[in-house]
Design a protein around this motif. Structure first.
Motif, PDB file in Angstrom:
ATOM      1  N   THR C  22       0.816  -1.212   0.000  1.00  0.00           N
ATOM      2  CA  THR C  22       0.000   0.000   0.000  1.00  0.00           C
ATOM      3  C   THR C  22       0.850   1.262   0.000  1.00  0.00           C
ATOM      4  OG1 THR C  22      -1.619  -1.236   1.301  1.00  0.00           O
ATOM      5  CG2 THR C  22      -1.880   1.149   1.220  1.00  0.00           C
ATOM      6  N   LYS C  23       1.914   1.275   0.802  1.00  0.00           N
ATOM      7  CA  LYS C  23       2.650   2.527   1.013  1.00  0.00           C
ATOM      8  C   LYS C  23       4.001   2.586   0.328  1.00  0.00           C
ATOM      9  CE  LYS C  23       0.213   3.330   5.188  1.00  0.00           C
ATOM     10  NZ  LYS C  23      -0.359   4.476   5.828  1.00  0.00           N
ATOM     11  N   VAL C  24       4.579   1.442   0.031  1.00  0.00           N
ATOM     12  CA  VAL C  24       5.951   1.464  -0.474  1.00  0.00           C
ATOM     13  C   VAL C  24       6.025   1.251  -1.976  1.00  0.00           C
ATOM     14  CG1 VAL C  24       8.243   0.446  -0.258  1.00  0.00           C
ATOM     15  CG2 VAL C  24       6.756   0.597   1.756  1.00  0.00           C
ATOM     16  N   LEU C  25       5.244   0.310  -2.465  1.00  0.00           N
ATOM     17  CA  LEU C  25       5.442  -0.138  -3.846  1.00  0.00           C
ATOM     18  C   LEU C  25       4.425   0.475  -4.792  1.00  0.00           C
ATOM     19  CD1 LEU C  25       6.155  -3.834  -2.906  1.00  0.00           C
ATOM     20  CD2 LEU C  25       7.822  -2.067  -3.484  1.00  0.00           C
ATOM     21  N   SER C  26       4.803   0.535  -6.052  1.00  0.00           N
ATOM     22  CA  SER C  26       3.908   1.102  -7.064  1.00  0.00           C
ATOM     23  C   SER C  26       3.325  -0.001  -7.939  1.00  0.00           C
ATOM     24  CB  SER C  26       4.673   2.105  -7.924  1.00  0.00           C
ATOM     25  OG  SER C  26       5.650   1.446  -8.673  1.00  0.00           O
ATOM     26  N   ASP C 129      23.058  -7.844  -1.201  1.00  0.00           N
ATOM     27  CA  ASP C 129      24.350  -8.454  -0.872  1.00  0.00           C
ATOM     28  C   ASP C 129      24.456  -9.862  -1.451  1.00  0.00           C
ATOM     29  OD1 ASP C 129      25.170  -6.223   0.502  1.00  0.00           O
ATOM     30  OD2 ASP C 129      24.823  -7.056   2.490  1.00  0.00           O
ATOM     31  N   ARG C 132      24.818  -9.744  -5.269  1.00  0.00           N
ATOM     32  CA  ARG C 132      26.184  -9.411  -5.714  1.00  0.00           C
ATOM     33  C   ARG C 132      27.119 -10.597  -5.494  1.00  0.00           C
ATOM     34  NH1 ARG C 132      24.953  -3.653  -3.886  1.00  0.00           N
ATOM     35  NH2 ARG C 132      25.021  -4.509  -1.779  1.00  0.00           N
ATOM     36  N   PRO C 251      26.152  -1.879   6.154  1.00  0.00           N
ATOM     37  CA  PRO C 251      26.699  -0.525   6.024  1.00  0.00           C
ATOM     38  C   PRO C 251      26.343   0.403   7.194  1.00  0.00           C
ATOM     39  CG  PRO C 251      24.801  -0.789   4.607  1.00  0.00           C
ATOM     40  CD  PRO C 251      25.040  -2.135   5.241  1.00  0.00           C
ATOM     41  N   ALA C 252      26.844   0.100   8.357  1.00  0.00           N
ATOM     42  CA  ALA C 252      26.598   0.947   9.527  1.00  0.00           C
ATOM     43  C   ALA C 252      27.715   1.982   9.685  1.00  0.00           C
ATOM     44  CB  ALA C 252      26.513   0.070  10.766  1.00  0.00           C
ATOM     45  N   ARG C 282       8.402  -6.336  -5.401  1.00  0.00           N
ATOM     46  CA  ARG C 282       8.524  -5.550  -6.623  1.00  0.00           C
ATOM     47  C   ARG C 282       8.587  -6.500  -7.835  1.00  0.00           C
ATOM     48  NH1 ARG C 282      12.639  -2.235  -4.702  1.00  0.00           N
ATOM     49  NH2 ARG C 282      11.200  -0.727  -3.799  1.00  0.00           N
TER      50      ARG C 282
ATOM     51  N   LEU D  25       8.429   4.285  -8.053  1.00  0.00           N
ATOM     52  CA  LEU D  25       7.753   4.818  -6.874  1.00  0.00           C
ATOM     53  C   LEU D  25       6.242   4.694  -6.985  1.00  0.00           C
ATOM     54  CD1 LEU D  25      10.053   7.919  -6.557  1.00  0.00           C
ATOM     55  CD2 LEU D  25      10.176   5.795  -5.255  1.00  0.00           C
ATOM     56  N   SER D  26       5.604   4.688  -5.839  1.00  0.00           N
ATOM     57  CA  SER D  26       4.146   4.586  -5.815  1.00  0.00           C
ATOM     58  C   SER D  26       3.522   5.927  -5.446  1.00  0.00           C
ATOM     59  CB  SER D  26       3.715   3.528  -4.805  1.00  0.00           C
ATOM     60  OG  SER D  26       4.055   3.951  -3.512  1.00  0.00           O
ATOM     61  N   ASP D 129      23.440   6.050   4.457  1.00  0.00           N
ATOM     62  CA  ASP D 129      24.697   6.162   5.196  1.00  0.00           C
ATOM     63  C   ASP D 129      24.832   7.526   5.867  1.00  0.00           C
ATOM     64  OD1 ASP D 129      25.468   3.631   4.487  1.00  0.00           O
ATOM     65  OD2 ASP D 129      26.882   4.247   2.936  1.00  0.00           O
ATOM     66  N   ARG D 132      22.388   7.805   8.829  1.00  0.00           N
ATOM     67  CA  ARG D 132      22.851   7.116  10.036  1.00  0.00           C
ATOM     68  C   ARG D 132      23.988   7.901  10.688  1.00  0.00           C
ATOM     69  NH1 ARG D 132      21.461   1.856   7.117  1.00  0.00           N
ATOM     70  NH2 ARG D 132      23.232   2.362   5.788  1.00  0.00           N
ATOM     71  N   PRO D 248      30.807   4.316   6.142  1.00  0.00           N
ATOM     72  CA  PRO D 248      31.445   3.012   5.938  1.00  0.00           C
ATOM     73  C   PRO D 248      31.790   2.775   4.467  1.00  0.00           C
ATOM     74  CG  PRO D 248      29.082   2.722   5.961  1.00  0.00           C
ATOM     75  CD  PRO D 248      29.330   4.213   6.175  1.00  0.00           C
ATOM     76  N   ASN D 249      32.523   1.703   4.233  1.00  0.00           N
ATOM     77  CA  ASN D 249      32.663   1.183   2.864  1.00  0.00           C
ATOM     78  C   ASN D 249      31.276   0.859   2.318  1.00  0.00           C
ATOM     79  OD1 ASN D 249      35.417   1.238   3.054  1.00  0.00           O
ATOM     80  ND2 ASN D 249      35.677  -0.990   3.149  1.00  0.00           N
ATOM     81  N   VAL D 253      30.703  -7.116  -2.243  1.00  0.00           N
ATOM     82  CA  VAL D 253      31.215  -8.448  -1.899  1.00  0.00           C
ATOM     83  C   VAL D 253      32.666  -8.347  -1.444  1.00  0.00           C
ATOM     84  CG1 VAL D 253      31.717 -10.752  -2.804  1.00  0.00           C
ATOM     85  CG2 VAL D 253      29.706  -9.501  -3.623  1.00  0.00           C
TER      86      VAL D 253
END
Lengths: 340, 340, 340, 340
Positions: C22-26, C129, C132, C251-252, C282, D25-26, D129, D132, D248-249, D253
């Protein structure tokens, strides 16, 4: 006070240790050498060192206070027994001996002597990374260890010389010894599994996966790959009750270029463990100077022999092969590490 | 052959070097010590070492082949000149001297002597990480260096003892020296900028940002923070024409726990540079044994003095302060590094 | 063109998927919902959606073009068969079904229909991730894969609700599915080993170690830990003939503070895989809009059922339990991935 | 409810945004397009969208609820004023306008309107990134920020098209805007230093180093390199009173092969910021649907114009060039971020 050392065996590793004792470390002097090839011994002897005809003569010489054994494995038992008979501290490259019976004979002699004289060449225990890893585990903040993942990867091995038995009776002993030391535990059983073969090492059983079942119940899974091309990559990660502790990347320059952001991997064991070898002898010199030995013991060499035997049985049987050790002499209980 | 060494100054750093020369390194013996506090000298003297009344007497003694100066800065000039007069190799802790005029006098004396005798204590040049970094830059695969980002962070400094001038005349010299060495370049001008003050070091000008303009045009930006609490964190990144090269994390255990995936940071310079100090002396012993010196020279000590002076002028002026060096004596051109 | 979707089951995961659709996808609209708890369905229904009394009624409604099944596992078979009978594309949360026989019945129905209609909710395949990682393996520059190390660690599991069977019949399926997909391979046998127990999850068999023997000979070793406290840590490393490829850290922010240099670890699967769930739908929307399905198929759900069964047998037998699959219908050969 | 959007300018970036609004996008629909090249507009128009002859006609059309401006910079002012006159929310790609006077005129019009209508295309603020990173700084556990190191490296720039002014008036604005946002601060002065030139971009002033002096006293040092060959590498590290926080990087992979242990670096800004662009529009759609705007504002576009002007003056003067901003209208105080 300088420790007077005799070196038995002046092949590649013997020559490297002579260099180390002569040029790198303090408080030690190589005063005697011997080799089955007398010319090689003569050429390897540092200035002022005497070349002996036999290991026995070198061991018994009054000028020799402590011995370094770098001969081939089958010769070790006799040389170790001679050192113990002479009451002289001895550093012995791995393997300690080549059979369980021989290990028991050396252990009996040392026990009869009443104090430790033998240090075995398991250099990983002297590596700073492994020591910090052990300190974290021992510190207890992560809870008890439950699993240990050990990966042992070689870029290549000498074709023809390195056989399919060697991952299990030569390479594995390092992972087995470091597991015992890191976890303060013994190995109760061994399983071997053989994955898809690496086509780069055509005639070899490579890689192999080994499961070590520790007395505490910890399971160690070991990946041994000996033709992985990209480098010498030694990794270890301990899964504990509430966290992990793992060996870090080696401290190489962080380069950003067309290959990405990257750090080099060591080429071989010499590059990876050079400081560990130095530290191994630094501590040996201190202990030998006091007429004794610390670090990896005859008991550890005995354990390594049992693991290698069990792994060879396990690869054939496809089953778990148990290890039964003799009763541990009190001599080998928790030796205090010599001060560095 | 063992190098007979006399140590001048037996305070904290002097005692640490005596330990190093006595217990860690080979080929060297501390045979003489002196200190303005005779009792302290006596207590620091290793077995068999003679305690001298004055630096001059120690330097001139026949039993002393080479000298280590750990006295306070203002005393260095006279002691260095005495060593040069006696033709004896000397290791001098930083600062070499405390004024440009004094540096020129020492340089003149050494030049008149005709060969190098002085090594200055810039230990970073002996750190394995920095050496690998230099090897990458020198290798040329990344093209010419264009900028160098150097960060120098201390967890804390002794309150009261560490003044607002010290980031510029004491701490900065390490970044300045390593920049000159890494880039094979000289510093032509210095700018200082003072960011928002760290409230943890109330009376101090902290942090400071320094721009070093190198002769080649490379710009080095240095962050000096001396109260950053979390650790001793030395970083360096070189931006080249087609890539970067940077110092890696220190090789600490990779822990995964409630604080994330993490590696410890060194607490202080002793922890960070302990191997570099060892290596610094290892190379000094080799060169001094040959009657000469390698590594950081009188010229480098002179350059450090100029940078400190310029930085102090720049923080007051708010402008770029230029550095004009005397003509470089041939003696200091690219000394071959002694074999380790 | 907007896809009209009906959602069966409006519990936690159903509500989350309704939010997503409902909110994220088109290109998608939730037009119908149903649940065994009608009030819950009514409260979860987005504006304009009709609440149906039964799954069957929802599936057959003309306004519903495609179905999302989030009911509990035992209800899936009937609902899937209804969707297939109606010729409507269906997304089914894992488990596809709860027995091998049921899986075969669904597969037979879909095969009779003649084209794919079912996508199973293995969201890892949609994670950037993992994708890839697969691209690197498939690229071939590292040679053939030989071993795959998969670690699956949960901070905790709901006490009482999570039983000792669930690491093997619920948690493991993710590692099993991702192994099959990553290696483009099937699982031929399963072994389970039980290490020392984690004292934090007292009544549970935790951790467990699983070995998956792939048809190609690749061995996958899986660590499943479900009470490891520090976070939700999903790792994977493929050992190939001449190199490794591994999932990166998440990726923090890289923080340097009193706990070291560190990056946060995800707390749970919602945080870790939030983008993967979005991407999963999607791609489903694109395929369902074309009246078909891509991604994880009925065949993959069938394989997951077999692995769970074999793992439960293996933990009891202590031996390798083989998996024998039926002949693979052509329908499931290498489905092209829908364009994102 | 679907937002009806008109797009002005259908060049590369305009086409990419049309794709994003149409396929990714929706809650949004592109109903109108226009371009100075009518054929290009027609070909870029999605199904059902009307092609308008002029921006003004598009803006005024009843079917258009909100506008996206992707025309060239000099045309922005008039189009923005038209949108504001029509009371329609507008997303404007950077630069907002090309002079301080123009920025003031737009700001005056929006202020007169009484609520925000304009969002400027600083997409970094929407990158996960950076968000955060800001959360860590704002969290306060590291103390106040004191310095910020921002590096902005491009693999290459189009020869001939990219001039020596562009690092300062085009590239720098991203670092300037993100510094203002990250530190919740304004820029009070700018200095530019020009290091040794990169020989790869022969006619260009590249790299440049910029110092941004923030109102709080924080100093931001920016490295801008636009020909660094190895990739598009965006880095940022904040030095706080008791710790650091850094980007971060990227999550590539982790490969171990003959080039070391490594992760790929993005090739260009499209790869690096693709999710940020999506998120930027996701939030714009929400706010525009409510008849307003959030995120980077006219004030931020005005600040960017001042920084670019000051940087160009500073590179000529060699001195710090101060920035004096007009009084900030209340409209631009801390806009609440739209819910994603």
């Amino acid at each position: 006070m300088t420790l007077q050392v005799g070196v038995i065996g002046t092949g590649m590793i013997g020559q490297d240790h002579i260099r180390r004792l002569t040029k790198v470390l303090s408080g030690v002097q190589v005063v005697a050498v011997t080799d089955i090839d007398r010319a090689r011994a003569a050429s390897a002897a540092p200035e002022g060192a005497e070349v002996f005809d036999t290991p026995q003569a070198l061991i018994r010489s009054d000028k020799v206070q402590a011995v370094v054994i770098c001969s081939w494995g089958p010769a070790h038992e006799e040389q170790l027994l001679d050192c113990i008979a002479a009451g002289k501290p001895v550093f012995c490259e791995k393997p300690l001996v080549t059979s369980e019976a021989a290990a028991l004979r050396v252990m009996e002699a040392e026990t009869a002597h009443g104090s430790r004289l033998v240090q075995v060449g398991f250099m990983r225990r002297f590596d700073a990374d492994y020591r910090r890893l052990k300190a974290v585990i021992d510190g207890g903040s992560l809870g008890a260890p439950l699993m240990y993942h050990s990966t042992h990867r070689n870029a290549s091995v000498p074709e023809g010389l390195y056989t399919s038995e060697m991952p299990l009776n030569d390479t594995l002993v390092h992972d087995a010894d470091i597991s015992r030391w890191l976890l303060d535990d013994e190995i109760a059983g061994v399983e071997v599994r053989v994955p898809r073969r690496n086509s780069r090492g055509k005639e070899l059983r490579d890689p192999v996966m080994v499961l070590l079942h520790m007395t505490s119940g910890v399971i160690v899974d070991v990946e041994i790959s000996v033709n992985i091309a990209y480098g010498y990559d030694i990794r270890g990660e301990v899964s504990c009750e509430q966290g992990l502790a793992a060996l870090p990347n080696r401290p190489a320059v962080v380069i950003s270029d067309q290959h990405g952001i990257r750090q080099a991997i060591p080429e071989d064991w010499r590059e990876r463990f050079i400081e560990a070898y130095d530290q191994e002898f630094r501590e040996w010199i201190v202990a030998a100077g006091q007429g004794t030995a610390t670090g990896p013991s005859t008991w550890d060499g005995y354990a390594a022999t049992l693991v290698a035997d069990a792994a060879l049985r396990a690869v054939d049987s496809g089953k778990r092969e148990d290890i039964r050790m003799t009763r541990k002499p009190g001599l080998y209980d928790r030796p205090a590490q010599a001060a560095a």
